[in-house]
Design an enzyme around this catalytic site. Structure first.
Site, PDB file in Angstrom:
ATOM      1  N   HIS A  68       0.863  -1.189   0.000  1.00 19.42           N
ATOM      2  CA  HIS A  68       0.000   0.000   0.000  1.00 19.42           C
ATOM      3  C   HIS A  68       0.894   1.233   0.000  1.00 19.42           C
ATOM      4  O   HIS A  68       1.657   1.431   0.939  1.00 19.42           O
ATOM      5  CB  HIS A  68      -0.883   0.045   1.243  1.00 19.42           C
ATOM      6  CG  HIS A  68      -1.756  -1.160   1.432  1.00 19.42           C
ATOM      7  ND1 HIS A  68      -1.313  -2.314   2.003  1.00 19.42           N
ATOM      8  CD2 HIS A  68      -3.068  -1.365   1.123  1.00 19.42           C
ATOM      9  CE1 HIS A  68      -2.303  -3.197   2.053  1.00 19.42           C
ATOM     10  NE2 HIS A  68      -3.378  -2.660   1.518  1.00 19.42           N
ATOM     11  N   LEU A  69       0.778   2.030  -1.064  1.00 22.32           N
ATOM     12  CA  LEU A  69       1.547   3.280  -1.082  1.00 22.32           C
ATOM     13  C   LEU A  69       0.787   4.380  -0.363  1.00 22.32           C
ATOM     14  O   LEU A  69       1.340   5.397   0.011  1.00 22.32           O
ATOM     15  CB  LEU A  69       1.828   3.700  -2.524  1.00 22.32           C
ATOM     16  CG  LEU A  69       2.906   2.867  -3.230  1.00 22.32           C
ATOM     17  CD1 LEU A  69       2.854   3.082  -4.723  1.00 22.32           C
ATOM     18  CD2 LEU A  69       4.287   3.164  -2.683  1.00 22.32           C
ATOM     19  N   ASP A 308       3.333  -6.376   2.408  1.00 19.97           N
ATOM     20  CA  ASP A 308       2.035  -5.937   2.937  1.00 19.97           C
ATOM     21  C   ASP A 308       2.187  -4.603   3.674  1.00 19.97           C
ATOM     22  O   ASP A 308       1.515  -4.349   4.676  1.00 19.97           O
ATOM     23  CB  ASP A 308       1.415  -7.007   3.845  1.00 19.97           C
ATOM     24  CG  ASP A 308      -0.044  -6.698   4.172  1.00 19.97           C
ATOM     25  OD1 ASP A 308      -0.690  -5.996   3.385  1.00 19.97           O
ATOM     26  OD2 ASP A 308      -0.516  -7.141   5.242  1.00 19.97           O
TER      27      ASP A 308
END
Lengths: 432, 319
Positions: A68-69, A308
């Site tokens: 997740h950026l 993650d």
């Protein structure tokens, strides 16, 4: 920093190319943004730049299947490009963006935006499997693929309607789309915030039973077999899940799986006493589960380790456990923790490299994660001996939600190259 | 976060659960409470022990009896008492809880009595509050309700002398009950001879045995020859969650009637944290009968809370 067209020689390096089972001391030659060859002494090559990699490990740039950026919090909290830089600083050159980041990747426009959001990092969006991830109507999967989506998935939102799931898998299969499945039974996981077991009982926290995952996997395997879809299970957390996937693979079902790095190090015991930095989905499970996951990466049932990485603000974690948001900012401990798996003899160094680069690229069917000639020169150079302690000050991620703060770690990225260009260089290295 | 509740000398700083407490802590609390029981029977029911201290009841979840007994306990110790009922919306966030906390802290209070729907909320507040402020957990989610458990232990001690020879049965919704969890921990710390839990599987954790209890699914078998029966309150929501078919069937299987009570020891005591659902957990004949000590529990609750507050807020040598 270098320019993309430079001819580079990475000299005297310990090179591992999992695609060819190469593991040895040699030189790596790059030109026109691509790998030329691994060779002990290429005579007809005049490099513009030489990187002395004596004592360093040179491997393909990491391919992260789940990163997740953005924070899943509604309002944008972190600078997107700085989070991309954090990925680069930790050796990642290709990453998959899950569809549940906001805005949801469920239209071609959003998919394109995500796909082209950074030029020094290959960002592969994963499109939504259902409209608005609601699990009711099919998304425009083919349009999403045309817009750059590498796969489709319903993210962390379980599709509870099995008929919709079946149709979605059938449609994906028709167009040979890869489906990422995060296997959770919607009803059994509802309201849960940690593994259901002794610790959740003691803490009075609503548990997510192992069956929430195993029931979903059993159901999904049946539908995968029926639909013939290419499927990949994301972030397994139970040892029984590993056994189920392994059995399916033995029966010839083309399914793959990954595990998050955190689940190889933490268990539900780490949640006590109400450590919100260990609030993560899927939940941290027991030591036995952890052992099963480790066996899974060692015996090949699980083909990839993902970070993650989930950046969250302090506010998201500053709450009583059930009200805190799940997720770990795991980028900055990703490679050191993976190296520990080698040090504790869970896997070999070449297995580790393969789990972080070559195998995830194979799952995605992309030409990456290798050091073969003519492949984009995406490279990660690591000093495996550097000992350091993770603190907020030495993190590249903007988010400090990690239970690994204060952990002594070994190994740090020295250089990251993306398409032949040095996009990250450890600041302690003097530039020639 | 080990030893969050005690200081380096082992004195209580907070009272959140029983995790890092010893047998001796529990005995001290009960002994101190004993000295307050007499006071509550006098015509002037006040002692100046906590004069000048400010105690804040921070109840994020509605409660009448727990709040009232804490308030009364604080007032009988001559403390100043503030009651806060912060509004909690469905989308409650950490910021608002911490903001509320710091706002009240700025009023220079000495102690928070916290009730919250989230397990771990009292720990969270104890971890983030000013080091001079103490926290008593008045119930957090399904986690703990230690003063309720202590008043139950105190009540048992008044009727039965030796915990090691006792057989205690806890009946009902153990799965969701913070009271049951705390009772089990306290009974174990007091080296209770036998602890039984009695409920259908839907109201028990699969791992309940790890807390050191015997599991029964049948009330008649479970209360046979026990010295103490603790009935838990059944929340009406449990029917909606498909945990039970109906109140009628629950009463038929797990409701305590005068007939069933005969299976226990002749001098059995019957307890309930209140408020009772008559005809669901037990018959009125039992609730109001000679074995019931339910109202005693309430009055002992004040003494126990006075004991815990004074032990935390006054230096041990002055006690």
């Amino acid at each position: 920093m270098s320019t993309a067209t430079e001819k580079i020689c990475i000299q005297n390096a310990h090179i591992i190319n999992p695609a060819e089972n190469f593991d040895g001391i040699s030189n790596l030659y790059l030109a026109k943004q691509k790998i030329v060859t691994i060779h002990p002494n290429l005579t007809d090559f005049t490099p513009d730049r030489i990187i002395d990699a004596t004592g360093l490990l040179v491997i393909p740039g990491l391919v992260d299947l789940n990163l997740h950026l953005k924070s899943p919090e509604i309002e944008p909290k972190f600078n997107f490009n700085r989070e991309c830089e954090a990925a680069q600083a930790n050796g990642i050159t290709t990453l998959c963006c899950p569809p549940h980041q906001r805005p949801y990747i469920d239209t071609p426009a959003v998919a394109k935006m995500v796909h082209h959001s950074n030029k020094q990092l290959q960002i592969l969006p994963i499109g939504s499997l259902s409209k608005e991830l609601a699990g009711e109507h099919l998304s425009e999967m083919v349009s999403l693929q045309q817009a750059g989506c590498i796969a489709v998935s319903n993210g962390v939102y379980a599709i509870s309607d099995t008929l919709v799931l079946r149709r979605a898998l059938e449609y994906a299969s028709t167009h040979d789309l890869l489906v990422f499945i995060y296997a959770q039974d919607h009803w059994l996981q509802r309201h849960g915030c940690m593994h259901e077991g002794k610790v959740s009982l003691r803490l009075g926290l609503t548990g997510i039973p192992e069956a929430a995952e195993t029931i979903a996997i059993a159901r999904d395997l049946a539908l995968i077999e029926q639909t013939g879809v290419r499927a990949h299970f994301c972030r397994l957390s139970c040892h029984k899940s590993v056994e189920m996937v392994s059995k399916a693979q033995q029966q010839g079902l083309p399914v793959t799986a990954d595990v998050s790095i955190s689940h190889l190090y933490l268990t539900d015991m780490d949640v006590a006493d109400f450590n919100t930095n260990c609030h993560v989905i899927p939940p941290l499970r027991t030591e036995q589960d952890q052992l099963g996951l480790k066996q899974g990466i060692a015996n090949g049932t699980i083909q990839a380790i993902c970070s993650d990485h989930t950046p969250l603000t302090q506010d998201a974690k500053l709450a009583p456990f059930p009200s805190s948001l799940p997720g770990i900012s795991s980028l900055d401990s990703f490679i050191p923790l993976a190296l520990r798996l080698v040090n504790d003899n869970t896997i070999s160094l070449s297995q580790m490299v393969s789990l972080l680069s070559w195998q995830p690229a194979q799952i995605l069917q992309i030409n990456a994660g290798s050091l073969n000639p003519d492949v984009w020169a995406n490279i990660c150079i690591i000093d495996t001996n550097t000992e350091w302690t993770l603190t907020q000050d030495n993190m590249y991620s903007q988010a400090y939600n990690t239970p690994f703060l204060g952990w002594p770690l070994q190994g740090r990225v020295k250089y990251t190259l993306y398409r032949g260009e040095v996009v990250y260089q450890d600041s302690s290295i003097s530039i020639n | 976060m080990t030893m969050l509740q005690t200081d380096s000398q082992g004195h209580l700083r907070h009272f959140l659960n029983f995790d890092d407490l010893s047998y001796q802590h529990l005995i001290s609390i009960m002994d101190t409470a004993e000295s307050f029981v007499g006071i509550t029977k006098r015509s002037i029911k006040k002692v100046p022990l906590l004069r000048g201290h400010t105690i804040v009841n921070l109840f994020f979840e509605p409660s009448t009896r727990t709040l009232t007994t804490f308030e009364l306990a604080a007032k009988r110790l001559s403390a100043d008492v503030l009651n806060f009922h912060p509004k909690t919306s469905a989308t409650k966030k950490g910021e608002s809880l911490l903001d509320t906390l710091h706002t009240i802290e700025a009023m220079q209070c000495d102690m928070f009595i916290v009730r919250h729907a989230d397990s771990g909320a009292a720990h969270f507040i104890a971890q983030h509050t000013h080091p001079d402020v103490s926290v008593i957990n008045a119930g957090d989610g399904s986690h703990a309700h230690p003063t309720q458990a202590m008043l139950d232990m105190f009540t048992i001690r008044h009727h039965k002398t030796d915990f090691t020879k006792l057989s205690v049965a806890i009946v009902g919704d153990v799965l969701h009950s913070r009271v049951a969890r705390s009772q089990i921990h306290a009974l174990n710390l007091l080296q209770t001879g036998e602890i039984r839990v009695i409920a259908p599987k839907t109201l028990l954790s699969n791992h309940i045995k790890t807390l050191g209890v015997e599991v029964y699914h049948n009330l008649e078998q479970g209360i046979k020859d026990v010295d103490v029966i603790i009935m838990l309150r059944l929340q009406k929501e449990r029917m909606q969650g498909a945990l039970l078919p109906s109140e009628n069937e629950y009463f038929q299987l797990y409701g305590l009637t005068a007939n069933k009570l005969k299976l226990a020891k002749p001098d059995v005591i019957v307890m309930h944290p209140g408020p009772i659902n008559r005809g669901v957990e037990m018959d009125s004949i039992v609730a109001d009968g000679p074995h019931s000590v339910i109202l005693q529990q309430v009055s002992y609750g004040i003494a126990i809370r006075m004991a815990v507050m004074s032990m935390i807020l006054t230096p041990p040598q002055s006690q």
